[in-house]
Enzyme design. Structure first.
Site, PDB file in Angstrom:
ATOM      1  N   HIS A   1       0.518  -1.260  -0.166  1.00 45.50           N
ATOM      2  CA  HIS A   1       0.201  -0.033   0.065  1.00 45.50           C
ATOM      3  C   HIS A   1       0.989   1.095  -0.108  1.00 45.50           C
ATOM      4  CE1 HIS A   1      -3.042  -2.919   0.506  1.00 45.50           C
ATOM      5  NE2 HIS A   1      -2.289  -2.913   2.124  1.00 45.50           N
ATOM      6  N   ARG A   2       1.797   1.392  -0.319  1.00 41.96           N
ATOM      7  CA  ARG A   2       2.989   1.899  -0.742  1.00 41.96           C
ATOM      8  C   ARG A   2       3.077   2.775   1.314  1.00 41.96           C
ATOM      9  NH1 ARG A   2       4.606   4.022  -5.809  1.00 41.96           N
ATOM     10  NH2 ARG A   2       3.253   2.824  -7.055  1.00 41.96           N
ATOM     11  N   LEU A   3       3.201   2.267   2.004  1.00 41.88           N
ATOM     12  CA  LEU A   3       3.373   2.350   3.249  1.00 41.88           C
ATOM     13  C   LEU A   3       4.825   2.178   2.746  1.00 41.88           C
ATOM     14  CD1 LEU A   3       0.000   0.772   5.148  1.00 41.88           C
ATOM     15  CD2 LEU A   3       0.892   3.688   4.497  1.00 41.88           C
ATOM     16  N   HIS A   4       5.825   2.409   2.568  1.00 38.04           N
ATOM     17  CA  HIS A   4       7.205   2.352   2.628  1.00 38.04           C
ATOM     18  C   HIS A   4       7.936   2.380   4.070  1.00 38.04           C
ATOM     19  CE1 HIS A   4       6.001   1.878  -1.337  1.00 38.04           C
ATOM     20  NE2 HIS A   4       6.452   3.732  -1.712  1.00 38.04           N
TER      21      HIS A   4
END
Ligand SMILES: Cc1cc2nc3c(=O)[nH]c(=O)nc-3n(C[C@H](O)[C@H](O)[C@H](O)COP(=O)(O)O)c2cc1C
Length: 191
Positions: free
Chosen positions: A169-172
């Site tokens: 979820h692009r929660l890098h």
């Protein structure tokens, strides 16, 4: 607390397994005395708490910039692992014994190439380059090829190392290590 060099070693070992080639390739950013940046790839040839080492021609553009403004940034992007590592810090020249020892491990072709290349200078023709290579081959025929005086290594002493890992979820995830003397602070950054 995590040791950033241990973490680097773990990621680098994984990259050596998973990258299709040149897991030691890193972008090297420099800036001239007016602060104008330039970037190119180089190969990591040694690393540890004292710094990250690459070798090059000391009369080329990157070396000129580093001699005028001895600070650099390095970037690894290991696509197979969806990871990047950013390293920033002051730069110094490796000692001659270290450069000699590494130069001696290079293939004879690369050693002769170091003599033949006037790195970053205009080249009139490919034939001229090959002629310079043959000239060096003749000059050193029958003996070892010494390290050219204009060829050595730079060591980037990290003040800041950031590890970036792709997450769902692009929660890098970003872990930043900042040096204070011989100690390191560890923190996270928003992606
Ligand atoms: C994957 C890769 C690795 C490279 N490794 C080096 C290196 O270790 N040293 C080097 O001087 N140039 C290396 N080069 C060439 C540089 O990117 C660059 O073209 C050259 O050093 C001249 O840069 P400069 O004009 O900024 O000095 C490499 C290029 C690539 C694509």
């Amino acid at each position: 607390m995590t040791d950033p060099f241990d973490l680097f070693d773990d990621w680098y070992a994984e990259a050596r397994q998973s990258e299709i080639n040149d897991s030691n390739a890193m972008a090297l950013a420099t800036a001239d005395e007016r602060g104008r940046p330039s970037v190119r790839m180089v190969l990591l040839k040694g690393h540890g708490p004292d710094g990250f080492i690459f070798y090059t021609n000391f009369e080329g553009r990157k070396a000129g910039e580093l001699l005028d403004n001895p600070h650099a940034a390095l970037l690894f992007h290991w696509k197979s692992l969806r990871r990047q590592v950013r390293i920033e810090g002051p730069v110094g020249r490796v000692d001659d014994a270290t450069a000699d020892a590494y130069f001696a491990t290079r293939s004879r072709d690369s050693q002769l190439g170091a003599w033949a290349s006037d790195q970053s200078r205009p080249l009139a023709s490919r034939d001229l380059f090959m002629a310079r290579y043959e000239e060096a081959a003749t000059r050193f025929e029958g003996g070892p090829v010494p390290r050219p005086p204009h060829w050595s290594g730079f060591r980037v002493k990290p003040q800041r190392i950031e590890f970036w890992q792709d997450r769902e979820h692009r929660l890098h995830e970003r872990h930043l290590f900042t040096r204070h003397g011989e100690d390191w602070d560890e923190g996270m950054l928003y992606p």
